[in-house]
Design a protein around this motif. Structure first.
Motif, mmCIF file in Angstrom:
data_model
loop_
_atom_site.group_PDB
_atom_site.id
_atom_site.type_symbol
_atom_site.label_atom_id
_atom_site.label_comp_id
_atom_site.label_asym_id
_atom_site.label_seq_id
_atom_site.Cartn_x
_atom_site.Cartn_y
_atom_site.Cartn_z
ATOM 1 N N ALA A 1 39.307 29.849 43.776
ATOM 2 C CA ALA A 1 40.155 29.590 42.615
ATOM 3 C C ALA A 1 39.506 28.577 41.673
ATOM 4 C CB ALA A 1 41.530 29.096 43.059
ATOM 5 N N ALA A 2 38.917 27.527 42.234
ATOM 6 C CA ALA A 2 38.295 26.497 41.404
ATOM 7 C C ALA A 2 37.077 27.025 40.648
ATOM 8 C CB ALA A 2 37.890 25.304 42.271
ATOM 9 N N ARG A 3 36.330 27.909 41.257
ATOM 10 C CA ARG A 3 35.083 28.365 40.630
ATOM 11 C C ARG A 3 35.213 29.649 39.830
ATOM 12 N NH1 ARG A 3 31.081 26.696 45.361
ATOM 13 N NH2 ARG A 3 31.320 24.456 45.113
ATOM 14 N N TRP A 4 36.238 30.438 40.088
ATOM 15 C CA TRP A 4 36.293 31.765 39.489
ATOM 16 C C TRP A 4 37.484 32.012 38.571
ATOM 17 C CZ3 TRP A 4 32.553 35.386 39.430
ATOM 18 C CH2 TRP A 4 31.444 35.141 40.237
ATOM 19 N N THR A 5 38.335 31.032 38.341
ATOM 20 C CA THR A 5 39.422 31.219 37.381
ATOM 21 C C THR A 5 39.126 30.423 36.128
ATOM 22 O OG1 THR A 5 40.697 29.396 38.325
ATOM 23 C CG2 THR A 5 41.199 31.616 39.125
ATOM 24 N N TYR A 6 39.711 30.866 35.015
ATOM 25 C CA TYR A 6 39.550 30.171 33.745
ATOM 26 C C TYR A 6 40.320 28.868 33.788
ATOM 27 C CZ TYR A 6 38.132 34.816 32.256
ATOM 28 O OH TYR A 6 37.510 36.015 32.155
#
Length: 189
Positions: A100-105
């Motif tokens: 979530a931290a690396r792949w969401t805007y």
């Protein structure tokens, strides 16, 4: 643990455990997951989620494949396999946070949806695995459940190893514009 004296020929591989043995077999996963949680977070931050999650996923698959042999060998080996499954399970929720931290805007309205989809496996997996396991038990015996699920786990984590990247910038299917949008507003360590 002892072979079940009431087992029919079809159930030749049926074993019974004492109540305390059942407890240890069940608790081994939870205790291992609890104890491994902090070291796994440390290794994820140090090495990267791709390597750690792949290793632990493959470890879980191998441990699952070994369960029938472990049951036949005795409680100590079975507890080792269950402990390895618990250590691997400990990576699941740190992985969700990392994804979530690396792949969401940044400030993306659907981050909650993204996390919900990632953790939905907790509810969704039994819907699939229970009937599959029942069918496998009926057609090929209880060991086939572990061989099937262990094999599927290894295939899925091998695919993960090939497709996942620790950051969007390193992924061959993510363009510069999309990567910049994902990275906008985030700090790097």
């Amino acid at each position: 643990m002892a072979p079940d004296p009431n087992a029919t020929e079809y159930q030749e591989d049926r074993f019974t455990f004492t109540e305390i043995e059942d407890t240890f077999i069940t608790v081994a996963v939870a205790v291992a997951a609890l104890l491994a949680n902090i070291p796994i977070v440390f290794f994820i931050n140090r090495v990267g989620i791709r390597s750690i999650f792949t290793f632990l996923g493959l470890l879980s698959g191998v441990a699952t494949l070994l369960i029938p042999t472990a049951v036949r060998s005795g409680l100590p080996l079975l507890l080792v396999c269950r402990t390895l499954q618990g250590v691997a399970f400990a990576s699941m929720f740190p992985a969700v946070g990392t994804f979530a931290a690396r792949w969401t805007y940044y400030k993306q309205a659907s981050t909650g949806l993204f996390v919900s989809v990632l953790v939905a496996y907790v509810q969704f997996a039994p819907v699939i695995t229970s009937p599959v396991s029942g069918a496998l038990c009926d057609s090929a015996g209880w060991p086939s459940v572990f061989y099937f699920h262990g094999s599927v786990t290894i295939v899925l984590f091998t695919a993960y190893m090939f497709f996942y990247r620790n950051t969007p910038r390193k992924h061959p299917f993510v363009g510069n514009a999309e990567s910049s949008k994902i990275d906008r507003g985030k700090t790097t360590a």
